[in-house]
Design a protein around this motif. Structure first.
Motif, mmCIF file in Angstrom:
data_model
loop_
_atom_site.group_PDB
_atom_site.id
_atom_site.type_symbol
_atom_site.label_atom_id
_atom_site.label_comp_id
_atom_site.label_asym_id
_atom_site.label_seq_id
_atom_site.Cartn_x
_atom_site.Cartn_y
_atom_site.Cartn_z
ATOM 1 N N THR A 1 0.826 -1.227 0.000
ATOM 2 C CA THR A 1 0.000 0.000 0.000
ATOM 3 C C THR A 1 0.852 1.266 0.000
ATOM 4 O O THR A 1 0.312 2.363 -0.111
ATOM 5 N N HIS A 2 2.176 1.107 0.144
ATOM 6 C CA HIS A 2 3.100 2.250 0.213
ATOM 7 C C HIS A 2 2.745 3.188 1.374
ATOM 8 O O HIS A 2 2.926 4.403 1.277
ATOM 9 N N SER A 3 2.220 2.606 2.434
ATOM 10 C CA SER A 3 1.924 3.398 3.634
ATOM 11 C C SER A 3 2.969 3.089 4.703
ATOM 12 O O SER A 3 3.619 2.038 4.673
ATOM 13 N N ASP A 4 3.116 4.020 5.623
ATOM 14 C CA ASP A 4 4.119 3.889 6.685
ATOM 15 C C ASP A 4 3.450 3.922 8.058
ATOM 16 O O ASP A 4 2.359 4.484 8.230
ATOM 17 N N ALA A 5 4.143 3.365 9.015
ATOM 18 C CA ALA A 5 3.761 3.499 10.428
ATOM 19 C C ALA A 5 5.029 3.789 11.210
ATOM 20 O O ALA A 5 6.020 3.065 11.101
ATOM 21 N N ILE A 6 5.013 4.884 11.944
ATOM 22 C CA ILE A 6 6.152 5.260 12.779
ATOM 23 C C ILE A 6 5.773 5.032 14.239
ATOM 24 O O ILE A 6 4.744 5.534 14.708
ATOM 25 N N VAL A 7 6.579 4.248 14.929
ATOM 26 C CA VAL A 7 6.343 3.974 16.345
ATOM 27 C C VAL A 7 7.592 4.381 17.130
ATOM 28 O O VAL A 7 8.694 3.934 16.825
ATOM 29 N N TYR A 8 7.394 5.241 18.107
ATOM 30 C CA TYR A 8 8.496 5.657 18.978
ATOM 31 C C TYR A 8 8.472 4.796 20.242
ATOM 32 O O TYR A 8 7.432 4.655 20.894
ATOM 33 N N LEU A 9 9.620 4.212 20.584
ATOM 34 C CA LEU A 9 9.784 3.541 21.870
ATOM 35 C C LEU A 9 10.392 4.558 22.827
ATOM 36 O O LEU A 9 11.534 4.992 22.642
ATOM 37 N N VAL A 10 9.615 4.958 23.805
ATOM 38 C CA VAL A 10 10.028 6.050 24.695
ATOM 39 C C VAL A 10 10.176 5.524 26.118
ATOM 40 O O VAL A 10 9.284 4.840 26.640
ATOM 41 N N GLY A 11 11.293 5.826 26.743
ATOM 42 C CA GLY A 11 11.502 5.524 28.157
ATOM 43 C C GLY A 11 11.395 6.799 28.970
ATOM 44 O O GLY A 11 11.984 7.817 28.595
ATOM 45 N N VAL A 12 10.624 6.779 30.058
ATOM 46 C CA VAL A 12 10.457 7.977 30.893
ATOM 47 C C VAL A 12 10.795 7.650 32.343
ATOM 48 O O VAL A 12 10.409 6.594 32.848
ATOM 49 N N PRO A 13 11.518 8.540 33.029
ATOM 50 C CA PRO A 13 11.753 8.342 34.464
ATOM 51 C C PRO A 13 10.484 8.641 35.250
ATOM 52 O O PRO A 13 9.727 9.554 34.897
ATOM 53 N N ILE A 14 10.239 7.879 36.298
ATOM 54 C CA ILE A 14 9.053 8.103 37.145
ATOM 55 C C ILE A 14 9.523 8.869 38.379
ATOM 56 O O ILE A 14 9.651 8.320 39.476
ATOM 57 N N GLU A 15 9.783 10.153 38.182
ATOM 58 C CA GLU A 15 10.286 11.018 39.252
ATOM 59 C C GLU A 15 9.599 12.368 39.179
ATOM 60 O O GLU A 15 9.488 12.965 38.110
ATOM 61 N N LYS A 16 9.151 12.846 40.308
ATOM 62 C CA LYS A 16 8.443 14.124 40.361
ATOM 63 C C LYS A 16 9.325 15.281 39.905
ATOM 64 O O LYS A 16 8.885 16.159 39.167
ATOM 65 N N LYS A 17 10.592 15.270 40.307
ATOM 66 C CA LYS A 17 11.479 16.394 40.011
ATOM 67 C C LYS A 17 11.836 16.483 38.526
ATOM 68 O O LYS A 17 12.353 17.507 38.074
ATOM 69 N N ARG A 18 11.577 15.414 37.759
ATOM 70 C CA ARG A 18 11.959 15.419 36.345
ATOM 71 C C ARG A 18 10.757 15.542 35.407
ATOM 72 O O ARG A 18 10.901 15.396 34.193
ATOM 73 N N ILE A 19 9.598 15.800 35.961
ATOM 74 C CA ILE A 19 8.379 15.832 35.143
ATOM 75 C C ILE A 19 8.452 16.902 34.056
ATOM 76 O O ILE A 19 8.122 16.649 32.890
#
Length: 410
Positions: free
Chosen positions: A376-394
């Motif tokens: 179909t010549h279509s694309d899918a972009i998926v980002y693998l994102v890691g986030v810290p679970i810390e209040k000070k870094r929100i």
């Protein structure tokens, strides 16, 4: 020791089950040991001694990656709250302060006791009489009699009377209304609401005929009867909205992480002029539905701006931490996550689908994956994102998420 360990498991079975913990005795290097396997819950429960049957300490289950859920729970407002059990009382202070429904139950019980006491106090009232007294309100008398001379024989006199309907009792009636409201809310367990339903109905009828005086403080006196002191102590706790109880608690941590990610993206979507839709349902219709069929698909978050969509799914898993690991278990669970986000992305008409898989990590990380269909010549972009679970870094995490989330019209 094995018999003592078995007794420990038997006596703590109910407590451990509250957190979904499975316990067993295993032999390691010829020595018996207790194995505890946790479930989806974090939380705290009291631990019973196998020697005397008393609670001697607390077992606390935390997040897998050392994060402090207590400092973050306040950020999520009412979207998720820990669940508390009045069956299990902790030994130590907990970082989670339970709601005040336990104090409200005690307040209602004590209020019935106090009512039977018929607590009386002197209060100052104004009486209309036909004779003046030492406490006559002469300014009022002169004003009225000058306007209407026929009132020359009517005097408003201040006097003290002994009554149960005094201001301090009226303030305690106000706290009673708060206690009733709390017990009728969903913050109180259904079991508690059922137990107190009849008593609450009785009190509501009585309150219609009682004086209620709103207050922020309750004055305690040494001369108060014991039951009144007890009632006032509970009233102070309820007015301060801070429980003194140490209750066992639990929270589904996968759901907590999902709400945390939704909280992060709320401000980002507003900044981008997009709309955040949390937990939408994509309905599935079928002529004859089998028992094992799904009723709907439910992504965690959809960000939409005009005709563009970005689908986000939060996964409380260790994939980013184990980037170099090639175990079959990691491959299989990621395959499931990846197929799931692609299924969610398929529900829009964009030629290039966009999705984000969010995992916990010690730092912010982003890895871009692109899937291309030669048919179909279509694309899918998926980002693998890691986030810290810390209040000070929100704020830092929000800023970096903002760089990833882009719309063509932005």
């Amino acid at each position: 020791m094995e018999s003592v360990m078995q007794r420990f498991i038997d006596q703590n079975q109910k407590n451990l089950s509250y957190l979904g913990i499975v316990s067993s005795i295993e032999t390691i290097n010829g020595k018996p040991s207790i194995k505890l396997t946790t479930s989806k819950y974090i939380g705290a429960i009291p631990i019973i001694s196998p020697m005397n049957g008393k609670a001697v300490g607390d077992l606390v289950v935390t997040g897998r990656f050392g994060e402090n859920a207590g400092e973050l729970i306040t950020l999520l407002d009412s979207s998720i709250k820990p669940e508390y059990s009045d069956e299990f009382h902790l030994v130590q202070d907990s970082q989670m302060t339970p709601p005040i429904f336990i104090e409200c139950c005690k307040y209602i019980d004590t209020y019935f006791e106090a009512e039977r006491l018929k607590w009386q106090k002197f209060t100052n009232v104004t009486k209309t009489e036909h004779q003046p007294a030492g406490s006559t309100l002469w300014d009022d008398y002169h004003q009225r009699s000058s306007i209407n001379p026929l009132e020359f024989s009517i005097f408003n006199n201040k006097c003290n009377i002994l009554t149960t309907n005094h201001p301090e009792w009226a303030q305690l009636n106000y706290v009673l209304k708060i206690a009733i409201f709390e017990l009728e809310s969903t913050r109180a367990p259904h079991r508690i609401r059922s137990i107190y339903a009849n008593r609450i109905t009785q009190l509501k009828i009585r309150l219609r005929e009682k004086t209620v005086q709103p207050t922020d403080t309750i004055k305690k006196r040494m001369s108060d009867p014991f039951v009144i002191k007890k009632l006032k102590d509970l009233a102070v706790v309820i007015l301060n909205n801070r429980s003194n109880e140490k209750l066992a608690w639990r929270m589904d941590y996968a759901e907590f992480f999902e709400r945390y990610v939704q909280c992060l993206l709320c401000d980002v979507s507003k900044k981008k002029g997009a709309r955040e839709i949390d937990n939408p349902h994509f309905g599935i219709s079928v002529n004859k539905r089998p028992q094992w069929s799904l009723n709907y698909l439910e992504p965690d978050i959809v960000l939409q701006k005009n005709m563009e969509q970005i689908v986000v799914d939060a996964k409380y898993k260790s994939h980013i931490f184990n980037w170099e690991d090639d175990s079959e278990e990691l491959k299989e669970t990621f395959r499931h996550d990846f197929h799931q986000i692609l299924a969610y992305c398929s529900m829009n008409t964009m030629p290039t689908k966009q999705g984000i898989l969010v995992y916990p990590f010690s730092d912010f990380a982003c890895h871009k994956m692109k899937v291309n269909s030669p048919i179909t010549h279509s694309d899918a972009i998926v980002y693998l994102v890691g986030v810290p679970i810390e209040k000070k870094r929100i704020e830092e995490v929000k800023e970096k998420l903002s760089n990833i989330i882009t719309f063509s019209e932005s």
